[in-house]
Enzyme design. Structure first.
Site: not given
Ligand code: PEP
Length: 250
Positions: A9, A11, A95, A167, A173, A212
């Site tokens: 992804n 982003k 998401h 997630e 992140g 991560s």
């Protein structure tokens, strides 16, 4: 048998040049990856470029979002039919950044899921808890609520052809990964929840871990019984890291 799957992804990142360089490197380095499926998710504007670069390869692509509407006065939206015209195989829905920053509700996410699937695009449904929800012991409650919203709107059978991505929001992140045991526990919970409605769906659906994932933790995460690969953010923008993660799934 669930085929391992690694999805990148990107982003809100990329440019024509960056995407060209990144995909050329991924195409070159993925020749030895035969057992894992790979897909990339660019911003909408670059999907055509991604399609052209990936033509003839086994790497799939999709969108990071999809509108819950078909057509009409919805400024800024992109419909599933439009994505289908560009041959997107997958669409990420729900998401945590969409849920948190753009206020997408469980019901909206369920509609997006339905829209994508209606057009033959496989949704990748993201679920996951906030740090305070984990700390207050509510991880399963939150994940069950997010999952149930889609099951009750789309039906349990719709889940089998889709992909679920667990997630934990606190791991996205942040450099903080869920331990393989923490991730496995929630993946097993998701399968158990699905098996209440349909055993075959629970067994066959692929469940990715996201948060991560890096080359140094991917192998252990992907070795867990109920983890079928990863949804990769930051590391998917670095061809060498992304390929190392794909190799771990392979
Ligand atoms: C994500 O965006 O879905 C994600 C998991 O990001 P990161 O890998 O950077 O944590």
């Amino acid at each position: 048998m669930r085929q391992p799957f690694v999805a990148g992804n990107w982003k809100l990142n990329g440019s024509k040049q960056l995407i060209k360089n990144l995909l050329e490197a991924i195409l070159d380095g993925s020749k030895t990856i035969k057992n894992a499926e790979i897909a990339v998710f660019s911003p909408f504007l670059y999907i055509q470029q991604v399609a052209e670069l990936l033509e003839g390869s086994s790497i799939a692509y999709g969108s990071q979002n999809v509108s819950e509407y078909n057509a009409g006065a919805y400024t800024g939206e992109v419909s599933a039919a439009m994505l289908k015209e560009f041959s997107c195989k997958y669409a990420i829905v729900g998401h945590s950044e969409r849920r948190a920053i753009y206020g997408e509700s469980d019901q909206q996410v369920a509609q997006k899921f339905i829209m994508a699937q209606h057009l033959g695009i496989r949704p990748i449904l993201c679920v996951g808890e906030l740090l305070e929800e984990r700390e207050s012991g509510n991880t399963e409650k939150v994940v069950a609520r997010q999952l149930d919203a889609v099951i009750s709107a789309a039906g349990i059978n719709a889940i089998e052809a889709a992909v679920i991505a667990y997630e934990p929001v606190w791991a996205i992140g942040t450099g903080k990964t869920a331990t393989p045991q923490q991730a496995q526990e929630v993946h097993a919970f998701i399968r158990e929840r699905l098996s209440r409605s349909n055993d075959a769906v629970a067994t066959n659906v692929r469940i990715l871990y996201g948060g991560s994932v890096k080359p140094n933790n991917a192998t252990e995460l992907f070795a867990q019984t109920d983890i079928d690969g990863g949804l990769i953010g930051g590391a998917s923008l670095d061809a060498a890291d992304f390929l190392a993660i794909c190799q771990a799934a392979n």
